[in-house]
Scaffold this active site. Sequence first.
Site, PDB file in Angstrom:
ATOM      1  N   HIS A  16      -3.229   5.412  -4.458  1.00 45.27           N
ATOM      2  CA  HIS A  16      -2.522   4.614  -3.927  1.00 45.27           C
ATOM      3  C   HIS A  16      -0.710   4.960  -5.106  1.00 45.27           C
ATOM      4  O   HIS A  16       0.019   4.198  -4.251  1.00 45.27           O
ATOM      5  CB  HIS A  16      -2.993   3.260  -4.355  1.00 45.27           C
ATOM      6  CG  HIS A  16      -3.833   3.384  -3.220  1.00 45.27           C
ATOM      7  ND1 HIS A  16      -4.653   2.962  -2.244  1.00 45.27           N
ATOM      8  CD2 HIS A  16      -5.403   1.874  -4.041  1.00 45.27           C
ATOM      9  CE1 HIS A  16      -5.293   2.697  -2.211  1.00 45.27           C
ATOM     10  NE2 HIS A  16      -5.978   1.924  -2.831  1.00 45.27           N
ATOM     11  N   TYR A  37      -3.052   4.702  11.264  1.00 51.78           N
ATOM     12  CA  TYR A  37      -4.691   4.821  10.980  1.00 51.78           C
ATOM     13  C   TYR A  37      -4.662   3.646  12.979  1.00 51.78           C
ATOM     14  O   TYR A  37      -5.538   5.009  13.020  1.00 51.78           O
ATOM     15  CB  TYR A  37      -4.737   2.624  10.621  1.00 51.78           C
ATOM     16  CG  TYR A  37      -6.134   2.586  10.776  1.00 51.78           C
ATOM     17  CD1 TYR A  37      -7.172   1.918   9.714  1.00 51.78           C
ATOM     18  CD2 TYR A  37      -6.531   1.316  11.514  1.00 51.78           C
ATOM     19  CE1 TYR A  37      -8.283   1.495   9.926  1.00 51.78           C
ATOM     20  CE2 TYR A  37      -7.058   0.607  11.984  1.00 51.78           C
ATOM     21  CZ  TYR A  37      -8.153   0.660  10.702  1.00 51.78           C
ATOM     22  OH  TYR A  37      -9.300   0.014  11.090  1.00 51.78           O
TER      23      TYR A  37
HETATM   24  P1  A3P Z   1      -9.926  -4.375   8.278  1.00 58.90           P
HETATM   25  O1  A3P Z   1      -8.818  -5.596   7.098  1.00 58.90           O
HETATM   26  O2  A3P Z   1      -8.703  -4.682   8.728  1.00 58.90           O
HETATM   27  O3  A3P Z   1     -10.548  -4.457   8.988  1.00 58.90           O
HETATM   28  P2  A3P Z   1      -8.812   0.503   2.520  1.00 58.90           P
HETATM   29  O4  A3P Z   1      -9.950   1.160   3.034  1.00 58.90           O
HETATM   30  O5  A3P Z   1      -7.072   1.004   2.718  1.00 58.90           O
HETATM   31  O6  A3P Z   1      -8.372  -0.580   1.836  1.00 58.90           O
HETATM   32  O7  A3P Z   1      -7.907  -0.429   4.414  1.00 58.90           O
HETATM   33  C1  A3P Z   1      -9.159  -1.155   4.471  1.00 58.90           C
HETATM   34  C2  A3P Z   1      -9.585  -1.430   6.131  1.00 58.90           C
HETATM   35  O8  A3P Z   1      -9.959  -0.205   6.381  1.00 58.90           O
HETATM   36  C3  A3P Z   1      -9.441  -3.090   6.716  1.00 58.90           C
HETATM   37  O9  A3P Z   1      -9.216  -3.035   7.691  1.00 58.90           O
HETATM   38  C4  A3P Z   1     -11.493  -1.539   7.179  1.00 58.90           C
HETATM   39  O10 A3P Z   1     -12.679  -2.733   7.451  1.00 58.90           O
HETATM   40  C5  A3P Z   1     -11.210  -1.213   7.779  1.00 58.90           C
HETATM   41  N1  A3P Z   1     -11.744   0.057   6.919  1.00 58.90           N
HETATM   42  C6  A3P Z   1     -13.261   0.595   6.905  1.00 58.90           C
HETATM   43  N2  A3P Z   1     -13.534   1.758   6.794  1.00 58.90           N
HETATM   44  C7  A3P Z   1     -13.068   2.193   7.837  1.00 58.90           C
HETATM   45  C8  A3P Z   1     -14.061   2.290   9.294  1.00 58.90           C
HETATM   46  N3  A3P Z   1     -14.836   3.905   8.916  1.00 58.90           N
HETATM   47  N4  A3P Z   1     -12.900   2.726  10.593  1.00 58.90           N
HETATM   48  C9  A3P Z   1     -12.050   1.663  10.403  1.00 58.90           C
HETATM   49  N5  A3P Z   1     -11.909   1.099   9.779  1.00 58.90           N
HETATM   50  C10 A3P Z   1     -12.117   1.039   8.589  1.00 58.90           C
END
Ligand code: A3P
Length: 310
Positions: free
Chosen positions: A117, A206
């Site tokens: 990050h 995304y």
């Molecule tokens: P939301 O809180 O909007 O649902 P990171 O992995 O960078 O921490 O980001 C987390 C976000 O990615 C969360 O969004 C989570 O639900 C979503 N996320 C996790 N796995 C995913 C997947 N396989 N496909 C799409 N979104 C995903």
Amino acid sequence: MIISALPSQRGWMTSELKQFQGFWLDGWVLPGVLSLQEKFRGKSDQIILTSSPKSGTTWLKAPLFSIMNRSSYDFDVVDNGNPLLSRNPHVAVPHIDFYATEHLDDPNPDLSLLSTHLPYSLLPKSMIESGCKFVHVMREPKDVLISLWHFAVEVRRAMDLPLLSLDDAFDMFCSGFSQYGSYWDYELEYYNASLKCQDKFFIMTYEDLMERSDYSARKLASFIGKPFTAADEDRGMVEAIVTFCSFDKLSTLEVNKTKTSSFRKAHVVPNKVFFRKAKVGDWKNYLSDKQRERIDQITRQKFQGTVLLD
Ligand code: A3P
């Protein structure tokens, strides 16, 4: 450097954020960042996934890992030795900044796929100079904010920290006081770096990943030097990986529903917190018109003259 002497702001997952080289980070990662800057040995064949928290890191780790290791595993959900069936993607593809906090003397895992990050300007020089490739994922800031706030609420509850209201989180985010923030400066740094070295950066969003998953997987595979072959295509490998890495599949695996992961000693997180809703535009359920206008105005002002506004 004396970490406690750095400027501080209210934290999201910890009691405070520290300002370090222009960005706001949790204090506990700083020893690891210093160690990386001094001791990381970059390798030209490494792939580094970079992202601001809550931009789709967990998701991207899965297809990257799957594409790179597709000759070793199948992508159905019966146990076939695929590590993503028994481990959260964050364990299969570690964050180098978290790893470093536990390996201060030698923050060099022997892996070809890593994630971080860290803002671009805080990356170890040796990583940039190695000529390795960067896959960067970014997300609409309003959805990042909402996702981050939900995550913070969960973590704060688990850590017995006082509640963080959405209004406070909104003000903190807009003022740039978010983990690895400001969000906008963070994204601008990666965008500017990519302009200087286009063959080394692949910037994904995304939203695009959600809309064009198969297309994105093919682009990703080509970029990392492992394009899908005609035989892969014939076997339906692209669709298999995309389906395996989808939110519906990953979030319902037993490991991600009920197990925990440890990113450092005394920092154990239930895997389910990485999977919430995965909806583009979920911010509409939370932000007022006034809040939307404020955040959009910052985005317009900061990203003016870049394709990041498209
Ligand atoms: P939301 O809180 O909007 O649902 P990171 O992995 O960078 O921490 O980001 C987390 C976000 O990615 C969360 O969004 C989570 O639900 C979503 N996320 C996790 N796995 C995913 C997947 N396989 N496909 C799409 N979104 C995903």
